[in-house]
Structure formats: C-alpha cells, structure tokens
Design a protein around this motif. Structure first.
Motif, PDB file in Angstrom:
ATOM      1  N   ARG A 172     -58.203 -11.288 -32.621  1.00  0.00           N
ATOM      2  CA  ARG A 172     -57.553 -11.991 -31.506  1.00  0.00           C
ATOM      3  C   ARG A 172     -56.198 -11.375 -31.131  1.00  0.00           C
ATOM      4  O   ARG A 172     -55.457 -11.967 -30.334  1.00  0.00           O
ATOM      5  N   HIS A 173     -55.889 -10.228 -31.677  1.00  0.00           N
ATOM      6  CA  HIS A 173     -54.576  -9.631 -31.380  1.00  0.00           C
ATOM      7  C   HIS A 173     -54.427  -9.251 -29.909  1.00  0.00           C
ATOM      8  O   HIS A 173     -53.344  -9.344 -29.351  1.00  0.00           O
ATOM      9  N   ALA A 174     -55.505  -8.786 -29.313  1.00  0.00           N
ATOM     10  CA  ALA A 174     -55.412  -8.263 -27.952  1.00  0.00           C
ATOM     11  C   ALA A 174     -56.132  -9.194 -26.984  1.00  0.00           C
ATOM     12  O   ALA A 174     -56.840 -10.115 -27.387  1.00  0.00           O
ATOM     13  N   LYS A 175     -55.978  -8.936 -25.708  1.00  0.00           N
ATOM     14  CA  LYS A 175     -56.560  -9.829 -24.700  1.00  0.00           C
ATOM     15  C   LYS A 175     -58.058  -9.604 -24.551  1.00  0.00           C
ATOM     16  O   LYS A 175     -58.815 -10.552 -24.359  1.00  0.00           O
ATOM     17  N   PHE A 176     -58.511  -8.345 -24.627  1.00  0.00           N
ATOM     18  CA  PHE A 176     -59.892  -8.041 -24.267  1.00  0.00           C
ATOM     19  C   PHE A 176     -60.721  -7.353 -25.337  1.00  0.00           C
ATOM     20  O   PHE A 176     -61.854  -6.993 -25.090  1.00  0.00           O
ATOM     21  N   ASN A 177     -60.164  -7.065 -26.496  1.00  0.00           N
ATOM     22  CA  ASN A 177     -60.954  -6.285 -27.461  1.00  0.00           C
ATOM     23  C   ASN A 177     -60.865  -6.880 -28.856  1.00  0.00           C
ATOM     24  O   ASN A 177     -59.938  -7.634 -29.156  1.00  0.00           O
ATOM     25  N   VAL A 178     -61.853  -6.505 -29.682  1.00  0.00           N
ATOM     26  CA  VAL A 178     -61.899  -7.004 -31.063  1.00  0.00           C
ATOM     27  C   VAL A 178     -61.830  -5.867 -32.082  1.00  0.00           C
ATOM     28  O   VAL A 178     -62.013  -6.090 -33.272  1.00  0.00           O
ATOM     29  N   THR A 179     -61.574  -4.657 -31.609  1.00  0.00           N
ATOM     30  CA  THR A 179     -61.714  -3.462 -32.454  1.00  0.00           C
ATOM     31  C   THR A 179     -60.926  -3.548 -33.756  1.00  0.00           C
ATOM     32  O   THR A 179     -61.439  -3.203 -34.822  1.00  0.00           O
ATOM     33  N   GLN A 180     -59.660  -4.005 -33.681  1.00  0.00           N
ATOM     34  CA  GLN A 180     -58.817  -4.018 -34.884  1.00  0.00           C
ATOM     35  C   GLN A 180     -59.449  -4.857 -35.987  1.00  0.00           C
ATOM     36  O   GLN A 180     -59.537  -4.434 -37.142  1.00  0.00           O
ATOM     37  N   GLY A 181     -59.857  -6.071 -35.650  1.00  0.00           N
ATOM     38  CA  GLY A 181     -60.368  -6.986 -36.663  1.00  0.00           C
ATOM     39  C   GLY A 181     -61.745  -6.629 -37.177  1.00  0.00           C
ATOM     40  O   GLY A 181     -62.204  -7.188 -38.180  1.00  0.00           O
ATOM     41  N   LYS A 182     -62.410  -5.673 -36.520  1.00  0.00           N
ATOM     42  CA  LYS A 182     -63.755  -5.266 -36.899  1.00  0.00           C
ATOM     43  C   LYS A 182     -63.783  -3.961 -37.681  1.00  0.00           C
ATOM     44  O   LYS A 182     -64.855  -3.509 -38.083  1.00  0.00           O
ATOM     45  N   ASN A 183     -62.634  -3.322 -37.888  1.00  0.00           N
ATOM     46  CA  ASN A 183     -62.643  -1.985 -38.473  1.00  0.00           C
ATOM     47  C   ASN A 183     -61.724  -1.800 -39.671  1.00  0.00           C
ATOM     48  O   ASN A 183     -61.433  -0.667 -40.057  1.00  0.00           O
ATOM     49  N   PHE A 184     -61.285  -2.897 -40.294  1.00  0.00           N
ATOM     50  CA  PHE A 184     -60.537  -2.744 -41.534  1.00  0.00           C
ATOM     51  C   PHE A 184     -61.421  -2.057 -42.575  1.00  0.00           C
ATOM     52  O   PHE A 184     -62.623  -2.326 -42.672  1.00  0.00           O
ATOM     53  N   GLU A 185     -60.820  -1.185 -43.352  1.00  0.00           N
ATOM     54  CA  GLU A 185     -61.584  -0.433 -44.357  1.00  0.00           C
ATOM     55  C   GLU A 185     -62.274  -1.348 -45.347  1.00  0.00           C
ATOM     56  O   GLU A 185     -61.676  -2.307 -45.855  1.00  0.00           O
ATOM     57  N   SER A 186     -63.536  -1.037 -45.610  1.00  0.00           N
ATOM     58  CA  SER A 186     -64.316  -1.688 -46.674  1.00  0.00           C
ATOM     59  C   SER A 186     -64.418  -3.206 -46.510  1.00  0.00           C
ATOM     60  O   SER A 186     -64.452  -3.943 -47.487  1.00  0.00           O
TER      61      SER A 186
END
Length: 289
Positions: A171-185
């Motif tokens: 939920r960090h950004a307005k339109f994307n989920v990339t950060q929360g979906k790509n944490f290592e392991s």
C-alpha cells in the motif's frame, strides 16, 4: 492416478534435478545434464515426460532428508502473478465494485521465492507477512497472441506457490504493489512440477491453505474469474510467453489480512498449500537476521 514429480534441489551446494519417488529422489541431472542442464531446458525441449519415464523403477540416489528443495524452475524469464481471481476475493474488498473486466497482474523476482521446506523470511521493516496459496502454470511452448482455443497446448507443468506478501508495503504507492510482493525469500514455489497432460488435470483442482493445521483458504480452479485459457491468451497479447515462464494464477479468500484483527504470520508458523494432483508445499517462518 499418480502424477510424475520432477524437482530441483541442491546437495552440498550443487544444483540438481530429479524425480521424486516414495523412497527418495532419482538424480536425473547426473544422467541427462548434458542434454538439459536444468528443468528449464528440459521443458524447452519438451522432455518432461521422457525424464519421468526414465526415472520409473529406478532406485533413489538421495534420501529426501539429504537434499535442499529449490524453486523448480531456475532463473525463469518471467514470474507473472495474477491478482484478484476468485469470486469471493472480489467481494472481500467491500468496495461495491463489480467483477473486474480484465485481470490484475504484477511481476515478481526469482529472489523473492524459496523452495519447499525452507522458511519464509519476515523482513525487519514489517510485521505484516501474509500467505497466499496459488496454483501455478509453467509454460512449455513459446507463443505470442495465443488463441484461447490453443492456450492449454502451451502448458508444460503445474506447481504451487505461497505468494507471500508484505501487506503494509503493497500500500505504499497509489497504483502498484511491487514493493510488498518482492521482499527477498517471502514466497515459495514447489515442491516440484507435475507434467501437464490434459485439461481434466486442471479443470477443477481443489486448492487449500492451512496455517498450523487450521484451514484458512479453500476453493476450486473451476471458479476462477479468469480461467487458464483466458490468462495465457491475455498475457501473450503483450509479451511472448517462453518455456519456463511461471504464471501464478490467483489466491482464494482467507488470507491473514482479511481477518479482524488480521492474522499475520509469525516465526514458528507452518503454512501448507495443497492441491489435488500436485502435492503439498510446506514452509515455516523465521525473522530476517
């Protein structure tokens, strides 16, 4: 019907692949590594059924407790994940919106996944590690602008995913989920791939997720809003699907974020994703060092 199970694993740090049997694993990389260095090349050459046949009635080379499971496809070109794809998931958002016209999707990196029986890592910056059990399609034949009628011909195998998600970071950004979906392991793939034979194998798979033995997710692929044929056709409109690509097809209702209060994963938890005809993907949870 028992389906063949082909796995990628390491022994003493060496990456191998083989067939999982009742008493261990048959090392196929020792026999066929010259032709197919990894399962990705075996898929590209249409060799999964050949490998499965070659392993039949062979003695195991390694006990299962002697190996470390890895995600089945090493270095896939693409890992494409589908967002809201079960009907009850759309209702979960309580935003009054009708079912979406097109699928939501995002990409994940290979580094964000571990294999079967390797713990997921809760990152130091968040306490909101969540689980999402999903059925996975592995692409076997390249294609662009694939017709829905031909789409299933492009599937090589099936596997499972725990598409672990860091909820506050999506939920960090307005339109994307990339950060929360790509944490290592934070996610897992496996435990193995099951070669695809025909549509009956995928038409109505029951998919469940248990956390510490408690049933949390339970649905069937027959209920998907965007079915497998449609997904492959739609995705291939904008990108060429190639052998070894991984398509993570969506999770049922019941993830931890949807409870009140939310029930996020903590160290010591055990998550089991199970699907008919594929197997059970099991992972624990540890904190990031």
């Amino acid at each position: 019907m028992t389906h063949s199970r082909l796995a990628t694993f390491t022994v003493n740090g060496t990456l191998k692949y083989g067939a999982v049997t009742d008493d261990g694993i048959v090392d196929l990389s020792a026999r066929y590594g010259g032709d197919y260095p990894t399962l990705r090349e075996a898929i590209a050459h249409g060799a999964l059924h050949r490998l499965a046949d070659a392993a039949a009635n062979q003695p195991a080379d390694f006990a299962l407790d002697a190996i470390t499971w890895q995600p089945p496809i090493p270095a896939p070109e693409k890992i494409i994940c589908i967002g809201v794809n079960y009907p009850d998931r759309n209702a979960e958002y309580k935003d009054g919106q009708d079912a979406p016209k097109y699928p939501s999707m995002f990409m994940r990196t290979p580094r964000s996944f571990v294999g079967h029986e390797t713990p997921l890592v809760r990152p130091r910056v968040s306490r909101q590690l969540d689980y999402e059990g999903e059925v996975v399609l592995v692409i076997g034949k390249a294609g662009r602008h694939i017709a829905e009628g031909d789409a299933l011909d492009h599937i090589a195998a099936l596997t499972l995913c725990n598409e672990g998600t860091i909820r506050d970071w999506v939920r960090h950004a307005k339109f994307n989920v990339t950060q929360g979906k790509n944490f290592e392991s934070t996610g897992s793939l496996g435990p193995w791939i099951v070669p695809y034979s025909d549509e009956s194998q995928i038409a109505d798979i029951r998919l469940t997720t248990h956390v510490n033995g408690e049933l949390r997710q339970d649905d069937r692929t027959s209920r998907l809003m965007f079915g497998f044929r449609y997904l492959l056709s739609y995705i291939s409109t904008f990108t060429t699907l190639v052998p070894g690509d991984v398509i993570v097809t969506g999770t049922p209702t019941g993830a931890g974020a949807r409870f009140d209060p939310p029930r996020y994963l903590v160290p010591g938890d055990v998550i089991e994703i199970k699907a008919d005809g594929i197997g059970t993907l099991r992972n624990g949870v540890v904190d990031e060092h």
